[in-house]
Design a protein around this motif. Structure first.
Motif, PDB file in Angstrom:
ATOM      1  N   GLN A  52     -16.935  55.246   1.587  1.00  0.00           N
ATOM      2  CA  GLN A  52     -18.140  54.535   1.992  1.00  0.00           C
ATOM      3  C   GLN A  52     -18.860  54.020   0.748  1.00  0.00           C
ATOM      4  O   GLN A  52     -19.216  54.792  -0.141  1.00  0.00           O
ATOM      5  N   ILE A  53     -19.052  52.728   0.694  1.00  0.00           N
ATOM      6  CA  ILE A  53     -19.646  52.104  -0.491  1.00  0.00           C
ATOM      7  C   ILE A  53     -21.130  51.816  -0.255  1.00  0.00           C
ATOM      8  O   ILE A  53     -21.964  52.056  -1.105  1.00  0.00           O
ATOM      9  N   ILE A  54     -21.466  51.288   0.909  1.00  0.00           N
ATOM     10  CA  ILE A  54     -22.864  51.048   1.270  1.00  0.00           C
ATOM     11  C   ILE A  54     -23.221  52.089   2.330  1.00  0.00           C
ATOM     12  O   ILE A  54     -22.592  52.149   3.380  1.00  0.00           O
ATOM     13  N   PRO A 109     -26.937  50.109 -11.320  1.00  0.00           N
ATOM     14  CA  PRO A 109     -25.851  50.260 -12.283  1.00  0.00           C
ATOM     15  C   PRO A 109     -24.558  49.654 -11.745  1.00  0.00           C
ATOM     16  O   PRO A 109     -24.430  49.403 -10.552  1.00  0.00           O
ATOM     17  N   SER A 110     -23.617  49.403 -12.641  1.00  0.00           N
ATOM     18  CA  SER A 110     -22.347  48.813 -12.249  1.00  0.00           C
ATOM     19  C   SER A 110     -21.660  49.671 -11.187  1.00  0.00           C
ATOM     20  O   SER A 110     -21.634  50.890 -11.299  1.00  0.00           O
ATOM     21  N   GLY A 111     -21.142  49.018 -10.162  1.00  0.00           N
ATOM     22  CA  GLY A 111     -20.407  49.737  -9.131  1.00  0.00           C
ATOM     23  C   GLY A 111     -21.274  50.345  -8.051  1.00  0.00           C
ATOM     24  O   GLY A 111     -20.786  51.069  -7.184  1.00  0.00           O
ATOM     25  N   CYS A 112     -22.583  50.043  -8.043  1.00  0.00           N
ATOM     26  CA  CYS A 112     -23.466  50.670  -7.056  1.00  0.00           C
ATOM     27  C   CYS A 112     -23.423  49.937  -5.717  1.00  0.00           C
ATOM     28  O   CYS A 112     -23.996  50.408  -4.740  1.00  0.00           O
ATOM     29  N   GLY A 113     -22.758  48.786  -5.680  1.00  0.00           N
ATOM     30  CA  GLY A 113     -22.619  48.087  -4.404  1.00  0.00           C
ATOM     31  C   GLY A 113     -23.477  46.843  -4.246  1.00  0.00           C
ATOM     32  O   GLY A 113     -23.624  46.337  -3.137  1.00  0.00           O
ATOM     33  N   LYS A 114     -24.008  46.323  -5.344  1.00  0.00           N
ATOM     34  CA  LYS A 114     -24.843  45.120  -5.250  1.00  0.00           C
ATOM     35  C   LYS A 114     -24.050  43.935  -4.698  1.00  0.00           C
ATOM     36  O   LYS A 114     -24.478  43.283  -3.746  1.00  0.00           O
ATOM     37  N   SER A 115     -22.901  43.682  -5.323  1.00  0.00           N
ATOM     38  CA  SER A 115     -22.099  42.545  -4.873  1.00  0.00           C
ATOM     39  C   SER A 115     -21.647  42.754  -3.443  1.00  0.00           C
ATOM     40  O   SER A 115     -21.642  41.827  -2.641  1.00  0.00           O
ATOM     41  N   THR A 116     -21.257  43.972  -3.138  1.00  0.00           N
ATOM     42  CA  THR A 116     -20.788  44.253  -1.784  1.00  0.00           C
ATOM     43  C   THR A 116     -21.888  43.961  -0.768  1.00  0.00           C
ATOM     44  O   THR A 116     -21.636  43.327   0.264  1.00  0.00           O
ATOM     45  N   LEU A 117     -23.110  44.370  -1.063  1.00  0.00           N
ATOM     46  CA  LEU A 117     -24.209  44.128  -0.141  1.00  0.00           C
ATOM     47  C   LEU A 117     -24.437  42.624   0.032  1.00  0.00           C
ATOM     48  O   LEU A 117     -24.647  42.131   1.148  1.00  0.00           O
ATOM     49  N   THR A 167     -28.290  40.836 -10.170  1.00  0.00           N
ATOM     50  CA  THR A 167     -28.230  40.719 -11.627  1.00  0.00           C
ATOM     51  C   THR A 167     -28.168  42.075 -12.302  1.00  0.00           C
ATOM     52  O   THR A 167     -28.505  43.108 -11.721  1.00  0.00           O
ATOM     53  N   HIS A 168     -27.716  42.033 -13.550  1.00  0.00           N
ATOM     54  CA  HIS A 168     -27.718  43.205 -14.409  1.00  0.00           C
ATOM     55  C   HIS A 168     -28.909  43.152 -15.350  1.00  0.00           C
ATOM     56  O   HIS A 168     -29.209  44.105 -16.041  1.00  0.00           O
ATOM     57  N   ASP A 169     -29.491  41.942 -15.417  1.00  0.00           N
ATOM     58  CA  ASP A 169     -30.428  41.640 -16.489  1.00  0.00           C
ATOM     59  C   ASP A 169     -31.852  41.993 -16.064  1.00  0.00           C
ATOM     60  O   ASP A 169     -32.401  41.434 -15.124  1.00  0.00           O
TER      61      ASP A 169
HETATM   62  N1  LIG Z   1     -12.369  45.072  -1.570  1.00  0.00           N
HETATM   63  C1  LIG Z   1     -12.631  46.308  -2.019  1.00  0.00           C
HETATM   64  N2  LIG Z   1     -11.799  47.331  -1.733  1.00  0.00           N
HETATM   65  C2  LIG Z   1     -12.068  48.581  -2.174  1.00  0.00           C
HETATM   66  N3  LIG Z   1     -13.130  48.924  -2.901  1.00  0.00           N
HETATM   67  C3  LIG Z   1     -13.996  47.966  -3.219  1.00  0.00           C
HETATM   68  C4  LIG Z   1     -13.805  46.606  -2.801  1.00  0.00           C
HETATM   69  N4  LIG Z   1     -14.822  45.862  -3.270  1.00  0.00           N
HETATM   70  C5  LIG Z   1     -15.616  46.713  -3.949  1.00  0.00           C
HETATM   71  N5  LIG Z   1     -15.137  47.979  -3.917  1.00  0.00           N
HETATM   72  C6  LIG Z   1     -15.758  49.150  -4.538  1.00  0.00           C
HETATM   73  O1  LIG Z   1     -17.089  49.195  -4.140  1.00  0.00           O
HETATM   74  C7  LIG Z   1     -17.907  49.630  -5.207  1.00  0.00           C
HETATM   75  C8  LIG Z   1     -19.060  48.685  -5.384  1.00  0.00           C
HETATM   76  O2  LIG Z   1     -18.568  47.447  -5.821  1.00  0.00           O
HETATM   77  P1  LIG Z   1     -19.515  46.224  -6.116  1.00  0.00           P
HETATM   78  O3  LIG Z   1     -18.650  45.104  -6.559  1.00  0.00           O
HETATM   79  O4  LIG Z   1     -20.399  45.984  -4.954  1.00  0.00           O
HETATM   80  O5  LIG Z   1     -20.372  46.775  -7.334  1.00  0.00           O
HETATM   81  P2  LIG Z   1     -21.516  46.039  -8.131  1.00  0.00           P
HETATM   82  O6  LIG Z   1     -22.760  46.807  -7.907  1.00  0.00           O
HETATM   83  O7  LIG Z   1     -21.542  44.593  -7.806  1.00  0.00           O
HETATM   84  O8  LIG Z   1     -21.019  46.256  -9.599  1.00  0.00           O
HETATM   85  P3  LIG Z   1     -21.095  45.261 -10.838  1.00  0.00           P
HETATM   86  O9  LIG Z   1     -22.484  45.386 -11.327  1.00  0.00           O
HETATM   87  O10 LIG Z   1     -20.109  45.833 -11.782  1.00  0.00           O
HETATM   88  O11 LIG Z   1     -20.741  43.896 -10.356  1.00  0.00           O
HETATM   89  C9  LIG Z   1     -17.018  49.752  -6.424  1.00  0.00           C
HETATM   90  O12 LIG Z   1     -16.769  51.112  -6.628  1.00  0.00           O
HETATM   91  C10 LIG Z   1     -15.761  49.051  -6.037  1.00  0.00           C
HETATM   92  O13 LIG Z   1     -14.654  49.694  -6.589  1.00  0.00           O
END
Ligand SMILES: Nc1ncnc2c1ncn2[C@@H]1O[C@H](COP(=O)(O)OP(=O)(O)OP(=O)(O)O)[C@@H](O)[C@H]1O
Ligand SMILES: [Mg+2]
Lengths: 387, 280
Positions: A17-19, A37-45, A191-193
């Motif tokens: 579960q990412i979000i 922080p990186s990998g927290c799910g911003k892009s996913t959201l 953003t990261h900035d």
């Molecule tokens: N298609 C996918 N399949 C499996 N895991 C994924 C997928 N997309 C993202 N993840 C995982 O979900 C988590 C969050 O990813 P996400 O890209 O949302 O992070 P982020 O906050 O945007 O990070 P960054 O700041 O590095 O861009 C990461 O651990 C990533 O490995």
């Protein structure tokens, strides 16, 4: 324009579960920034809002209607990607016109919209170029132009400036702020900035490990962080944290001991703490006073000095702490090995209990509700970049 | 030995090797041209240049047999094979390269292993199928069988290329409202140009030169034969004479178009077509 509402939204990739249940309301015309922080799910959201990923559970509404099952093109959104994602074989004009062509708009209407977007973004002289013949900043503008022509309800940006150099980043930041002002559009921006987040946002959403830690105006997060994570994440350099113990509690605040033995009474609500409890004392580097009057003092020895011209950072070792960062003026003569008697004031101090939650400040900082920075309607846009 | 001398020696050795490789690969073709221009008894001389160059072999190829028709047959079969094969391969590669589904790896391996069957193993089965379809002595039987045996490698090559296209490009197209087919045809195909040229060319050459299926399915009739079968069936003035001159002339005639095709498409096979898509 439009509102966006997320209700208990989750997203899993396989088992993971990412979000983890996000509730969020984005108002009409609001500029919302996701940080974390990186990998927290911003892009996913962001991609969940865009419709590029399916929502595992929960509801997403845009403009009042649930759009969980709508494809991206029918959600009324436009997305600007970090990598620009321009169609390399098409000219700038064709790149911007592509979506409109697919929607079978008339040639005149397409031409009008593309020319208007090109005018706003100062791309008129580049319409016949291919992406590879342009600079990074110009490409990013084309990517934004491709979003504008769709006249979306919501603009989505995923770290749009992170591939640009520092100077261009500042310029594009102002340009995006101006765009938001001119278009009166709802925008969601990842953003990261820190600076981008603080300057562009009406509302910052701090994400951490797939959950929302805090939502608020930039200065609200700065002055009233809800927990240790937000306090440490917002602000640069990072807030100083000192582990300590409560010595007394009364209506006017909670008293704690500082390294060196002095006591400070922080004006927070102490209902839930008792003398003897372990707490974390927090104070920002920019609120530490190298010399002079203060409510209390911390004694320590300087072991690193960084001079940035305008500011000087002194890294100090004090009894019972690892490192304290002190921000002082560029004129400071502080040197390595100096003994400092650093002043801290109660009004800019924070206390966090053992599980990380902040004790609420008794008085709301007046800046927390200050008007967002802004610009005049006729503020000059940044100059088109030379090429 | 000084460094310079050693470098010179290495360089000389390198060019000697290059010259050897060039001669080794080009010589058969050169000999074919050489022989095709020799008439009559000159054919039996080992001269490196024809003593009295003559076009008679080239003329006789078209006069003594329906060779023009054979060429047309081959063009038709190879061309249609390439078109069908590329169309199927592009759509399959889109699915295999860009859509996640379980069993994708297994499927790719199956596709690859299909291409490992020797032709002869499927020949009799395929013959039955063609007879059942009523396609024996018809060029369509060749198109079907060539599509079958060119598909594995076209699918593989295109899948590899398809995978390397940036994901954001596809997502940008999706946000722009493109259907999967529009994404393929208006965004991916133009970017896959070099890959299409390469695989199309390989498929064309494979179909153009194929002999076994052609002999089996359409070999009984001069008019339906494709080039390789036609050349093999060339007959001389008498039963005991092998018409070397004609065979060589025909070989040269059918090889030239291939070389021209390669030269044309070589220009398209340039890298960097995706330059400017992402980043800067
Ligand atoms: N298609 C996918 N399949 C499996 N895991 C994924 C997928 N997309 C993202 N993840 C995982 O979900 C988590 C969050 O990813 P996400 O890209 O949302 O992070 P982020 O906050 O945007 O990070 P960054 O700041 O590095 O861009 C990461 O651990 C990533 O490995
Ligand atoms: Mg990201």
């Amino acid at each position: 324009m439009a509102t966006v509402k997320l209700e208990n939204v989750t997203k899993s990739f396989g088992e993971l579960q990412i979000i983890k249940g996000v509730d969020l309301e984005i108002n009409d015309n609001e500029f919302v920034v996701f940080v974390g922080p990186s990998g927290c799910g911003k892009s996913t959201l962001l991609r969940l809002i865009a419709g590029l990923e399916d929502i595992t559970s929960g509801d997403l509404s845009i403009d009042g209607s649930v759009v969980n099952d709508l494809p991206p093109s029918e959600r009324g959104i436009a997305m600007v990607f970090q990598s620009y994602a321009l169609y390399p074989h098409m000219t700038v004009y064709e790149n911007m016109a592509f979506g409109l062509k697919l929607a079978k708009e008339s040639r005149e209407s397409i031409e009008g919209k593309v020319r208007e977007a090109a005018r706003i973004l100062q791309l008129e002289h580049l319409l016949d170029r291919k992406p590879k013949e342009m600079s990074g900043g110009q490409r990013q503008r084309v990517a934004i132009g491709r979003a504008i022509v769709r006249n979306p309800k919501v603009f989505l940006f995923d770290e749009p400036l992170s591939n640009l150099d520092a100077a261009l980043r500042v310029q594009m930041r102002i340009e995006i702020a101006k765009l938001h002002h001119d278009l009166d559009a709802t925008m969601v921006y990842v953003t990261h900035d820190q600076v981008e987040a603080m300057t562009l946002a009406d509302k910052i959403v701090v994400l951490h490990g797939g959950i929302v830690e805090q939502v608020g105006s930039p200065l609200e997060l700065y002055h009233h962080p809800r927990n240790l994570f937000v306090a440490g994440f917002i602000g640069s350099p990072k807030m100083n944290f000192i582990a300590t113990k409560v010595t007394a509690v009364d209506d006017a605040g909670v008293s704690v001991t500082l390294p060196g033995g002095e006591t400070i009474k922080v004006p927070v609500n102490g209902e839930n703490v008792q003398p003897g409890d372990k707490v974390t004392y927090g104070v920002r580097p920019e609120h530490m006073i190298e010399t002079g009057d203060a409510d209390a003092h911390i004694d320590g020895e300087v072991f690193v000095v960084e001079r940035l011209g305008g500011d000087t950072y002194a890294y100090v070792r004090a009894e019972g702490t690892e490192m304290i960062t002190v921000q002082t003026s560029g004129d400071s003569h502080v040197g390595v090995g100096d003994k400092l008697h650093i002043g801290v004031s109660a009004a800019t101090s924070h206390l966090f209990v053992a599980d990380g939650d902040a004790l609420p400040l008794l008085a709301r900082n007046p800046m927390a509700d200050a008007r967002k920075g802004g610009m005049l309607s006729d503020a000059p846009g940044p100059k088109a970049e030379p090429h | 030995m000084s460094r310079n001398a050693r470098r010179l020696l290495l360089r000389i050795a390198f060019y000697v090797l290059v010259i050897f490789i060039v001669i080794y690969t080009v010589f058969p073709f050169y000999w074919a041209i050489n022989s095709s221009l020799k008439a009559g008894t000159d054919l039996f001389s080992a001269a490196f240049l024809p003593p009295s160059p003559a076009w008679t072999n080239y003329v006789s190829v078209f006069e003594d047999q329906p060779f023009a028709l054979n060429i047309l047959n081959s063009v038709y079969v190879s061309g249609v094979t390439v078109i069908i094969s590329l169309f199927l391969a592009v759509t399959a590669a889109y699915a295999l390269g860009r859509i996640k589904f379980s069993g994708r790896g297994v499927l790719l391996l199956v596709v690859l292993s299909v291409s490992m069957f020797p032709q002869i193993a499927v020949l009799s089965g395929l013959y039955e199928v063609m007879r059942w379809l009523g396609l024996i002595q018809r060029l369509e039987s060749l198109i079907i069988s060539y599509v079958i045996f060119t598909l594995p490698f076209t699918v593989w090559i295109l899948t590899t290329f398809m995978r390397e296209l940036p994901k954001e490009l596809e997502e940008a197209a999706i946000v722009d409202g493109a259907s999967p087919w529009q994404t393929i045809s208006r965004v991916f195909l133009p970017l896959l140009g070099p890959a299409l040229a390469t695989t199309g060319l390989l498929a064309f050459i494979a179909a153009w030169n194929e002999f076994l299926f052609a002999l089996t399915f359409v070999g009984n009739n001069n008019e339906t034969q494709t080039i390789p079968v036609a050349i093999a069936n060339f007959s001389g003035a008498s039963e005991f004479e092998l018409p070397w001159g004609g065979i060589m002339a025909a070989s040269v005639i059918v090889t030239v178009p291939l070389i021209v095709l390669v030269l044309i498409f070589q220009r398209m096979i340039v890298s960097g077509l995706t330059a400017g898509a992402v980043k800067g």
